[in-house]
Motif scaffolding. Structure first.
Motif, PDB file in Angstrom:
ATOM      1  N   ASN A   6      -5.996  11.918  -7.293  1.00  0.00           N
ATOM      2  CA  ASN A   6      -5.451  12.231  -6.000  1.00  0.00           C
ATOM      3  C   ASN A   6      -5.363  10.930  -5.218  1.00  0.00           C
ATOM      4  O   ASN A   6      -6.316  10.476  -4.636  1.00  0.00           O
ATOM      5  N   ARG A   8      -3.064   7.985  -2.812  1.00  0.00           N
ATOM      6  CA  ARG A   8      -1.987   7.811  -1.857  1.00  0.00           C
ATOM      7  C   ARG A   8      -0.757   7.210  -2.525  1.00  0.00           C
ATOM      8  O   ARG A   8       0.365   7.417  -2.134  1.00  0.00           O
ATOM      9  N   SER A 233     -17.681  -0.932  -4.730  1.00  0.00           N
ATOM     10  CA  SER A 233     -17.530   0.132  -3.723  1.00  0.00           C
ATOM     11  C   SER A 233     -16.545  -0.310  -2.647  1.00  0.00           C
ATOM     12  O   SER A 233     -15.697   0.465  -2.215  1.00  0.00           O
ATOM     13  N   LYS A 236     -12.975  -0.522  -4.152  1.00  0.00           N
ATOM     14  CA  LYS A 236     -12.382   0.801  -4.353  1.00  0.00           C
ATOM     15  C   LYS A 236     -11.983   1.395  -3.006  1.00  0.00           C
ATOM     16  O   LYS A 236     -10.943   2.033  -2.886  1.00  0.00           O
ATOM     17  N   HIS A 237     -12.812   1.170  -2.007  1.00  0.00           N
ATOM     18  CA  HIS A 237     -12.520   1.733  -0.696  1.00  0.00           C
ATOM     19  C   HIS A 237     -11.202   1.218  -0.118  1.00  0.00           C
ATOM     20  O   HIS A 237     -10.435   1.982   0.457  1.00  0.00           O
ATOM     21  N   VAL A 238     -10.933  -0.074  -0.285  1.00  0.00           N
ATOM     22  CA  VAL A 238      -9.746  -0.629   0.374  1.00  0.00           C
ATOM     23  C   VAL A 238      -8.482  -0.608  -0.493  1.00  0.00           C
ATOM     24  O   VAL A 238      -7.387  -0.740   0.037  1.00  0.00           O
ATOM     25  N   SER A 239      -8.631  -0.436  -1.808  1.00  0.00           N
ATOM     26  CA  SER A 239      -7.492  -0.708  -2.685  1.00  0.00           C
ATOM     27  C   SER A 239      -6.734   0.530  -3.126  1.00  0.00           C
ATOM     28  O   SER A 239      -7.307   1.596  -3.294  1.00  0.00           O
ATOM     29  N   ASP A 240      -5.442   0.346  -3.357  1.00  0.00           N
ATOM     30  CA  ASP A 240      -4.649   1.366  -4.016  1.00  0.00           C
ATOM     31  C   ASP A 240      -4.850   1.265  -5.524  1.00  0.00           C
ATOM     32  O   ASP A 240      -5.049   2.249  -6.197  1.00  0.00           O
ATOM     33  N   TYR A 260     -12.764   5.159 -11.043  1.00  0.00           N
ATOM     34  CA  TYR A 260     -14.091   5.687 -10.781  1.00  0.00           C
ATOM     35  C   TYR A 260     -14.366   6.941 -11.605  1.00  0.00           C
ATOM     36  O   TYR A 260     -15.432   7.097 -12.179  1.00  0.00           O
TER      37      TYR A 260
ATOM     38  N   LEU B 262     -18.927   4.459  -3.336  1.00  0.00           N
ATOM     39  CA  LEU B 262     -18.152   4.542  -4.565  1.00  0.00           C
ATOM     40  C   LEU B 262     -17.762   5.988  -4.841  1.00  0.00           C
ATOM     41  O   LEU B 262     -16.732   6.269  -5.420  1.00  0.00           O
ATOM     42  N   GLU B 264     -16.995   8.344  -2.697  1.00  0.00           N
ATOM     43  CA  GLU B 264     -16.209   9.068  -1.695  1.00  0.00           C
ATOM     44  C   GLU B 264     -14.997   9.687  -2.392  1.00  0.00           C
ATOM     45  O   GLU B 264     -14.376   9.069  -3.250  1.00  0.00           O
TER      46      GLU B 264
END
Ligand SMILES: Nc1ncnc2c1ncn2[C@@H]1O[C@H](COP(=O)(O)OP(=O)(O)OP(=O)(O)O)[C@@H](O)[C@H]1O
Ligand SMILES: Nc1ncnc2c1ncn2[C@@H]1O[C@H](COP(=O)(O)OP(=O)(O)OP(=O)(O)O)[C@@H](O)[C@H]1O
Ligand code: SF4
Ligand code: SF4
Ligand SMILES: [Mg+2]
Ligand SMILES: [Mg+2]
Lengths: 354, 337
Positions: A6, A8, A233, A236-240, A260, B262, B264
């Motif tokens: 899922n 963006r 972490s 992963k949070h900031v990247s597409d 992930y 990680l 989320e």
């Protein structure tokens, strides 16, 4: 269990778009020289050893990997601060691998860098105003009389008090200094920002402020980011999409959520399993893959798959003789491994409970 | 209840400087038992390091105004004569620093440095001490320790240097091991190795361990108890579950919400703590956190909240009623099902 992603961004859709930056087979070797009078090359540091990468307009590509794997070197090659030993660089469809300094000038405006160490990368003897305004003076994009106003606007944009225009870097905290770096990078209205460990030196609470700032700026100015960090972490949070590097090579590339939930490369699996999670119960369920030994030297990288001396899944002689290449495992997910993790393996490696 | 190993009572450490008095540590109370692992968490400048440097005797009354008591097995370290002190601090307590290069001397071989540390506290021949040093290097997971002992620190990788530091801190079999951000400079895979090593050694040596960090994620798996510090004061203390599944202090909530997780599900916006940590010279009056606290009310800027136990050992220094704390944590902080 089906792996549902899922995200963006749908990477397949991009094939008809021109990448903003494209790297083809990029290598960067640093010669090791010996000798007092006649220097001869006795070997090479294979810092970057054949990287293909495409960055599309508006996306954030994350680059993650352990210390010394070549992340900063790759960034510097893209900026042409280092000449590539081999390979080709494209910007907006145009090759710029051998561009002269003069021809690089417009490109230097469009591609900016933010560095890890906000202390070292700011000139301590200059005021914040003149640091942020420097790009205006170099590229003469703004007339002299208007520089101050522009700089103060930038300061406001990144959450600095414009009245602090005449202060010096040491009067600011680490997080504020990083904001100064961001403001300077934005001065020339770039399209691509290469952020090399922009939050690694900061406390988690301040990290979050900077990450949100970068996110807001991206939305406002349609920026494209190459975001480099060793913290998975954060990446992963900031990247597409996330590229995982090991010893000079990209070993896996996928959208963050996919990486992930369903890593294919054993190194990615190990990295994921090592990341701390602020949840003791989840952390306790998680099966740790503790990697043995240190990252091998990039001077003499292991034969075959570079990860084989530390890989828990290695099968010899295949892994020590045949070098695996990046292959598509799922749409949008590439990995270079002869014996990739099974699709279910994620359940153990990342500790996701159903 | 076993005998406490270390009791810190109302410890204050203030540095006189040209700009004013820096209240680096301003009233810390805590008790440490054998076999316990304590996580000390807080932002940069909250007094985490100074607290433990004072316990180790590395901050002294020469440079700081120190008040309170530091009882080691009942003896107040702040009142002991220097030589007895040196003995206790060198052999019963060991400390690992964030930057291993700052405590390993660059010009001496790693093995020789450990031998020196041993011989400063124990009568032992050089030969015996070297055997012990090599054995210790092996136990912290350094391959080919005989060769490694003859190398200089710069020939070690970051993770190996950290291991060598741990070997040096543990070689005299101390009762307390203090690890100050032992993994901040390391990669995650190495970080996981080092934290597992500390866990294992804690059991093997039955030592008490203190892990100092700014990231609540790092100690989630390793600490039995957590102490959260803000502006030189403890603001929350509890068992690990109390903190991760029911924190009571708005500052702790802020720390938990700042972490990019990680796991989320989709990209959630991080919720950083607004503003900056305060100056320790002009600490805000009342609750020091009030200028940054989204829940602050009138009383917060006038009175200073005490660290009060609310649920067994779980204590927090905040005026919000317990029911509100529980509700806010559930509704706003805990994002995961
Ligand atoms: N100018 C240089 N001359 C020689 N070797 C270099 C140079 N720059 C980098 N290297 C080597 O190239 C390799 C890759 O370094 P690089 O700085 O790109 O790694 P990195 O992934 O950015 O690591 P870190 O996470 O520590 O920043 C390392 O072995 C490094 O020692
Ligand atoms: N010798 C000293 N003289 C004056 N001030 C000091 C001295 N040592 C520490 N301080 C100050 O005491 C405060 C607390 O410092 P401390 O090192 O304990 O913070 P910390 O919580 O460990 O932070 P970090 O996460 O940055 O390590 C800081 O404001 C620091 O500048
Ligand atoms: S190719 Fe072999 S050694 Fe390399 S990652 Fe895959 S299984 Fe491991
Ligand atoms: S006492 Fe007041 S200001 Fe301090 S944390 Fe509690 S609500 Fe916030
Ligand atoms: Mg780097
Ligand atoms: Mg510290």
């Amino acid at each position: 269990m089906s792996v549902e992603v899922n995200e963006r961004s749908e990477p397949e859709q991009r094939t008809d778009q021109t990448p903003l930056v494209k790297l083809v087979g990029i290598k960067k070797y640093f010669p090791i020289r010996r000798g007092i009078i006649f220097q001869r090359t006795v070997g090479n540091v294979h810092a970057v050893d054949g990287v293909d990468l495409e960055i599309y307009p508006g996306e954030t590509v994350g680059l993650v990997g352990e210390t010394g794997c070549g992340k900063s070197t790759l960034a510097r090659v893209i900026m042409k601060l280092f000449e590539a030993t081999e390979g080709q660089l494209f910007y907006d469809g145009q090759e710029y691998t051998r561009f002269s300094r003069r021809r690089m000038r417009p490109l230097r405006r469009e591609v900016q860098m933010i560095f890890q160490d906000p202390y070292a990368s700011l000139n301590a003897r200059k005021t914040v105003g003149s640091i942020i305004g420097e790009p205006f003076r170099i590229h003469r994009t703004v007339s002299k009389g208007k520089i101050k106003g522009e700089v103060q606007q930038l300061m406001e944009l990144v959450g600095l008090n414009p009245e602090h225009y005449n202060r010096y870097p040491h009067e600011f905290s680490g997080g504020q200094r990083q904001r100064i770096g961001v403001a300077r990078a934005l001065a020339l209205k770039p399209r691509l920002i290469i952020a090399d460990e922009p939050v690694s030196a900061l406390d988690v609470s301040i990290q979050a402020q900077i990450l949100n700032l970068l996110e807001d700026l991206q939305a406002e100015f349609k920026l494209t980011y190459l975001f480099i960090a060793h913290d998975l972490s954060v990446v992963k949070h900031v990247s597409d999409r996330v590229a995982v590097m090991y010893l000079g090579k990209v070993v896996e590339m996928a959208p963050g959520a996919m990486l992930y939930r369903n890593p294919k490369h054993p190194y990615t699996g190990a990295l994921l399993s090592a990341v701390p999670i602020p949840d003791p119960d989840l952390a306790a369920q998680k099966k740790r893959i503790i990697l043995e030994g240190d990252v091998p030297s990039p001077i003499d990288p292991p034969s075959g798959c570079r990860f084989h001396p530390r890989c828990p899944r290695a099968q010899l002689p295949k892994c020590s003789t045949d070098e695996p290449v990046l292959e598509v495992h799922h749409p949008g997910q590439l990995a270079a491994c002869h014996f990739p993790l099974e699709d279910r393996a994620i359940m153990e490696t990342a500790g996701v409970s159903e | 209840m076993p005998e406490p190993l270390l009791e810190i009572k109302n410890l204050k450490v203030h540095f006189p400087t040209d700009d004013g008095l820096v209240k680096a540590v301003d009233g810390v109370n805590l008790t440490l038992y054998p076999g316990q692992t304590l996580g000390v968490v807080g932002e940069s400048g909250s007094g985490k390091s100074v607290t433990w440097l004072t316990v180790m005797g590395l901050v002294t009354k020469k440079e700081a105004i120190i008040e309170g008591e530091i009882l080691f097995r009942g003896q107040d370290l702040l009142k002991l004569p220097v030589d007895e002190l040196r003995n206790i601090r060198g052999s019963k307590m060991g400390m690992v620093f964030q930057d291993p290069m700052s405590s390993l001397h660059p010009f001496f071989k790693v093995g020789d440095q450990i031998v020196e540390a041993i011989r400063a506290h124990q009568r032992m021949s050089k030969r015996e001490a070297m055997d012990l040093a090599i054995d210790m290097l092996r136990r912290v997971g350094i391959p080919r320790p005989e060769e490694r002992a003859r190398q200089y620190p710069h020939e070690f990788s970051g993770g190996m240097r950290q291991r060598a530091m741990i070997a040096m801190a543990l070689v005299l079999n101390p009762d307390v091991l203090i690890a100050d951000e032992p993994t901040t400079a390391l990669d995650v895979t190495v970080q996981a190795q080092i934290l597992d090593l500390i866990d294992r050694l804690e059991q093997e040596f039955n030592a008490a361990v203190v892990i100092i960090t700014h990231d609540l994620g790092v100690v989630a798996e390793h600490a039995d108890d957590i102490l959260v510090m803000y502006a030189g004061k403890p603001v929350e203390f509890g068992e690990r579950r109390d903190i991760y599944y029911g924190a009571h202090h708005p500052y702790t909530w802020g720390l938990l919400q700042s972490i990019a997780r990680l796991d989320e599900a989709e990209r959630e916006r991080l919720r950083p703590i607004r503003g900056l940590p305060p100056s320790l010279i002009f600490v805000p009056p009342g609750c020091a956190f009030h200028p940054r606290c989204p829940y602050a009310f009138d009383r917060c800027s006038k009175e200073s909240p005490e660290l009060i136990p609310e649920n067994g050992h779980h204590a927090s220094a905040c005026f919000l009623p317990l029911a509100d704390k529980e509700r806010i944590f559930k509704e706003e902080v805990l994002q995961r099902s």
